[in-house]
Design a protein around this motif. Structure first.
Motif, PDB file in Angstrom:
ATOM      1  N   ILE A  95       0.808  -1.226   0.000  1.00  0.00           N
ATOM      2  CA  ILE A  95       0.000   0.000   0.000  1.00  0.00           C
ATOM      3  C   ILE A  95       0.839   1.273   0.000  1.00  0.00           C
ATOM      4  O   ILE A  95       0.299   2.362  -0.161  1.00  0.00           O
ATOM      5  CB  ILE A  95      -0.998   0.003   1.179  1.00  0.00           C
ATOM      6  CG1 ILE A  95      -0.270  -0.055   2.525  1.00  0.00           C
ATOM      7  CG2 ILE A  95      -2.008  -1.136   1.035  1.00  0.00           C
ATOM      8  CD1 ILE A  95      -1.181   0.119   3.747  1.00  0.00           C
ATOM      9  N   VAL A  96       2.142   1.138   0.195  1.00  0.00           N
ATOM     10  CA  VAL A  96       3.085   2.259   0.085  1.00  0.00           C
ATOM     11  C   VAL A  96       4.293   1.737  -0.688  1.00  0.00           C
ATOM     12  O   VAL A  96       4.472   0.526  -0.818  1.00  0.00           O
ATOM     13  CB  VAL A  96       3.510   2.816   1.476  1.00  0.00           C
ATOM     14  CG1 VAL A  96       2.333   3.462   2.189  1.00  0.00           C
ATOM     15  CG2 VAL A  96       4.149   1.756   2.341  1.00  0.00           C
ATOM     16  N   PRO A  97       5.146   2.623  -1.211  1.00  0.00           N
ATOM     17  CA  PRO A  97       6.337   2.141  -1.925  1.00  0.00           C
ATOM     18  C   PRO A  97       7.195   1.228  -1.045  1.00  0.00           C
ATOM     19  O   PRO A  97       7.185   1.323   0.183  1.00  0.00           O
ATOM     20  CB  PRO A  97       7.080   3.439  -2.273  1.00  0.00           C
ATOM     21  CG  PRO A  97       6.005   4.479  -2.323  1.00  0.00           C
ATOM     22  CD  PRO A  97       5.024   4.079  -1.254  1.00  0.00           C
ATOM     23  N   LEU A  98       7.933   0.362  -1.687  1.00  0.00           N
ATOM     24  CA  LEU A  98       8.799  -0.587  -0.991  1.00  0.00           C
ATOM     25  C   LEU A  98      10.030   0.108  -0.429  1.00  0.00           C
ATOM     26  O   LEU A  98      10.472   1.130  -0.956  1.00  0.00           O
ATOM     27  CB  LEU A  98       9.231  -1.696  -1.952  1.00  0.00           C
ATOM     28  CG  LEU A  98       8.095  -2.491  -2.597  1.00  0.00           C
ATOM     29  CD1 LEU A  98       8.643  -3.452  -3.642  1.00  0.00           C
ATOM     30  CD2 LEU A  98       7.293  -3.231  -1.549  1.00  0.00           C
ATOM     31  N   ILE A  99      10.581  -0.475   0.618  1.00  0.00           N
ATOM     32  CA  ILE A  99      11.828  -0.003   1.225  1.00  0.00           C
ATOM     33  C   ILE A  99      12.885  -1.074   0.984  1.00  0.00           C
ATOM     34  O   ILE A  99      12.593  -2.272   1.071  1.00  0.00           O
ATOM     35  CB  ILE A  99      11.646   0.213   2.735  1.00  0.00           C
ATOM     36  CG1 ILE A  99      10.820   1.460   2.954  1.00  0.00           C
ATOM     37  CG2 ILE A  99      12.973   0.310   3.449  1.00  0.00           C
ATOM     38  CD1 ILE A  99      10.780   1.916   4.373  1.00  0.00           C
ATOM     39  N   PHE A 158       9.996   5.808  11.187  1.00  0.00           N
ATOM     40  CA  PHE A 158       9.246   4.560  11.090  1.00  0.00           C
ATOM     41  C   PHE A 158       9.331   4.105   9.639  1.00  0.00           C
ATOM     42  O   PHE A 158       9.135   4.901   8.711  1.00  0.00           O
ATOM     43  CB  PHE A 158       7.787   4.745  11.484  1.00  0.00           C
ATOM     44  CG  PHE A 158       7.541   5.169  12.911  1.00  0.00           C
ATOM     45  CD1 PHE A 158       8.557   5.223  13.859  1.00  0.00           C
ATOM     46  CD2 PHE A 158       6.273   5.530  13.302  1.00  0.00           C
ATOM     47  CE1 PHE A 158       8.311   5.610  15.163  1.00  0.00           C
ATOM     48  CE2 PHE A 158       6.012   5.919  14.607  1.00  0.00           C
ATOM     49  CZ  PHE A 158       7.026   5.963  15.537  1.00  0.00           C
ATOM     50  N   ASN A 159       9.621   2.853   9.409  1.00  0.00           N
ATOM     51  CA  ASN A 159       9.792   2.358   8.045  1.00  0.00           C
ATOM     52  C   ASN A 159       8.566   2.634   7.172  1.00  0.00           C
ATOM     53  O   ASN A 159       8.699   2.970   5.999  1.00  0.00           O
ATOM     54  CB  ASN A 159      10.128   0.869   8.045  1.00  0.00           C
ATOM     55  CG  ASN A 159      11.571   0.626   8.413  1.00  0.00           C
ATOM     56  OD1 ASN A 159      12.472   1.265   7.900  1.00  0.00           O
ATOM     57  ND2 ASN A 159      11.799  -0.306   9.311  1.00  0.00           N
ATOM     58  N   TYR A 160       7.383   2.517   7.737  1.00  0.00           N
ATOM     59  CA  TYR A 160       6.163   2.810   6.977  1.00  0.00           C
ATOM     60  C   TYR A 160       6.205   4.247   6.464  1.00  0.00           C
ATOM     61  O   TYR A 160       5.873   4.521   5.315  1.00  0.00           O
ATOM     62  CB  TYR A 160       4.934   2.584   7.873  1.00  0.00           C
ATOM     63  CG  TYR A 160       3.629   2.735   7.133  1.00  0.00           C
ATOM     64  CD1 TYR A 160       3.017   1.630   6.545  1.00  0.00           C
ATOM     65  CD2 TYR A 160       2.996   3.968   7.025  1.00  0.00           C
ATOM     66  CE1 TYR A 160       1.819   1.759   5.865  1.00  0.00           C
ATOM     67  CE2 TYR A 160       1.806   4.105   6.343  1.00  0.00           C
ATOM     68  CZ  TYR A 160       1.222   3.000   5.765  1.00  0.00           C
ATOM     69  OH  TYR A 160       0.042   3.136   5.074  1.00  0.00           O
ATOM     70  N   ASN A 161       6.631   5.168   7.325  1.00  0.00           N
ATOM     71  CA  ASN A 161       6.695   6.574   6.929  1.00  0.00           C
ATOM     72  C   ASN A 161       7.850   6.847   5.971  1.00  0.00           C
ATOM     73  O   ASN A 161       7.733   7.700   5.081  1.00  0.00           O
ATOM     74  CB  ASN A 161       6.784   7.463   8.165  1.00  0.00           C
ATOM     75  CG  ASN A 161       5.507   7.399   8.977  1.00  0.00           C
ATOM     76  OD1 ASN A 161       4.441   7.043   8.472  1.00  0.00           O
ATOM     77  ND2 ASN A 161       5.605   7.717  10.253  1.00  0.00           N
ATOM     78  N   LEU A 162       8.967   6.140   6.142  1.00  0.00           N
ATOM     79  CA  LEU A 162      10.083   6.296   5.197  1.00  0.00           C
ATOM     80  C   LEU A 162       9.679   5.852   3.791  1.00  0.00           C
ATOM     81  O   LEU A 162      10.208   6.352   2.800  1.00  0.00           O
ATOM     82  CB  LEU A 162      11.302   5.495   5.665  1.00  0.00           C
ATOM     83  CG  LEU A 162      12.071   6.074   6.838  1.00  0.00           C
ATOM     84  CD1 LEU A 162      13.088   5.060   7.353  1.00  0.00           C
ATOM     85  CD2 LEU A 162      12.745   7.386   6.452  1.00  0.00           C
ATOM     86  N   GLN A 164       6.754   6.396   2.512  1.00  0.00           N
ATOM     87  CA  GLN A 164       5.939   7.476   1.974  1.00  0.00           C
ATOM     88  C   GLN A 164       6.711   8.777   1.781  1.00  0.00           C
ATOM     89  O   GLN A 164       6.434   9.537   0.858  1.00  0.00           O
ATOM     90  CB  GLN A 164       4.751   7.746   2.898  1.00  0.00           C
ATOM     91  CG  GLN A 164       3.802   6.579   2.978  1.00  0.00           C
ATOM     92  CD  GLN A 164       2.653   6.880   3.902  1.00  0.00           C
ATOM     93  OE1 GLN A 164       2.840   7.157   5.084  1.00  0.00           O
ATOM     94  NE2 GLN A 164       1.453   6.835   3.368  1.00  0.00           N
ATOM     95  N   ARG A 165       7.620   9.048   2.690  1.00  0.00           N
ATOM     96  CA  ARG A 165       8.431  10.272   2.624  1.00  0.00           C
ATOM     97  C   ARG A 165       9.882   9.888   2.864  1.00  0.00           C
ATOM     98  O   ARG A 165      10.396   9.975   3.982  1.00  0.00           O
ATOM     99  CB  ARG A 165       7.965  11.273   3.684  1.00  0.00           C
ATOM    100  CG  ARG A 165       8.646  12.618   3.523  1.00  0.00           C
ATOM    101  CD  ARG A 165       7.932  13.681   4.350  1.00  0.00           C
ATOM    102  NE  ARG A 165       8.656  14.925   4.227  1.00  0.00           N
ATOM    103  CZ  ARG A 165       9.418  15.427   5.184  1.00  0.00           C
ATOM    104  NH1 ARG A 165       9.527  14.833   6.344  1.00  0.00           N
ATOM    105  NH2 ARG A 165      10.045  16.557   4.996  1.00  0.00           N
ATOM    106  N   PRO A 166      10.555   9.447   1.788  1.00  0.00           N
ATOM    107  CA  PRO A 166      11.926   8.940   1.907  1.00  0.00           C
ATOM    108  C   PRO A 166      12.910   9.993   2.410  1.00  0.00           C
ATOM    109  O   PRO A 166      12.732  11.197   2.222  1.00  0.00           O
ATOM    110  CB  PRO A 166      12.272   8.508   0.487  1.00  0.00           C
ATOM    111  CG  PRO A 166      10.968   8.353  -0.203  1.00  0.00           C
ATOM    112  CD  PRO A 166      10.037   9.329   0.443  1.00  0.00           C
ATOM    113  N   PHE A 167      13.970   9.483   3.000  1.00  0.00           N
ATOM    114  CA  PHE A 167      15.038  10.295   3.584  1.00  0.00           C
ATOM    115  C   PHE A 167      15.610  11.311   2.598  1.00  0.00           C
ATOM    116  O   PHE A 167      15.905  12.443   2.967  1.00  0.00           O
ATOM    117  CB  PHE A 167      16.130   9.344   4.091  1.00  0.00           C
ATOM    118  CG  PHE A 167      17.245  10.005   4.843  1.00  0.00           C
ATOM    119  CD1 PHE A 167      17.020  10.583   6.080  1.00  0.00           C
ATOM    120  CD2 PHE A 167      18.528  10.017   4.329  1.00  0.00           C
ATOM    121  CE1 PHE A 167      18.057  11.177   6.790  1.00  0.00           C
ATOM    122  CE2 PHE A 167      19.570  10.605   5.032  1.00  0.00           C
ATOM    123  CZ  PHE A 167      19.323  11.193   6.267  1.00  0.00           C
TER     124      PHE A 167
END
Length: 173
Positions: A95-99, A158-162, A164-167
């Motif tokens: 549901i969000v981009p992959l990390i 939080f990985n979920y937030n990373l 959505q809004r990458p470093f």
């Protein structure tokens, strides 16, 4: 900290309480990182959080939710050989981009410190997690951990937030 519901093995599951803290590191003080495990991580649901991790042919599903004391309930199920179609479908369902990240395990004292070196749009970010046996466990920090930069409760990390809004997109790093 595992409890009586543990079962491990091919296709096994593990239910536990996770007590973990997360910090930034002094990159210049890190020892040489060897033998890391590369992960692709995605999310299928936000709350309770349902996450998958892919590493080679292995797939691990985890359900996590925060408990009132700051620890987290965690339930994991593993498939040691997930087909290419299964891995591709999990990625498509995210549901969000992959990390992407590589994890290195470094022992210090009686604990294992897990260093995550992020890739893709999170390149440049390096964090460390340490899982503790109890909430009041006294930590002895390796010299390469920035004890003053605890990010356990910082939602930006939080990985979920990373996902959505990458470093790389942050204004202030």
């Amino acid at each position: 900290m595992q409890d009586e519901y543990d079962y491990e093995g091919d296709g096994g599951w593990v239910m536990s309480t996770e007590i973990e803290r997360k910090f930034l590191v002094f990159k210049e003080k890190l020892p040489e990182l060897k033998g890391g495990q590369h992960f692709v991580q995605g999310y299928l649901q936000r709350e309770p959080q349902i996450r998958f991790r892919l590493s080679g042919d292995r797939a691990v599903l985890a359900i996590k939710t925060l408990k009132p004391d700051g620890s987290r309930f965690e339930f994991e199920a593993e498939k040691s050989f997930a087909s290419a179609e299964e891995r591709r479908t999990l990625c498509e369902l995210a549901i969000v981009p992959l990390i992407e990240k590589t994890r290195y395990s470094l022992p210090h004292g009686s604990l294992i410190w897990e260093v995550d070196v992020y890739a893709g749009e999170n390149t440049g970010l390096v964090t460390v997690d340490v899982e503790m046996p109890s909430l009041d466990y006294p930590l002895r920090f390796p010299e390469w951990v920035n004890a003053e930069a605890e990010i356990t409760q910082d939602p930006r990390y939080f990985n979920y937030n990373l996902a959505q809004r990458p470093f790389e997109r942050w204004q202030e790093k």
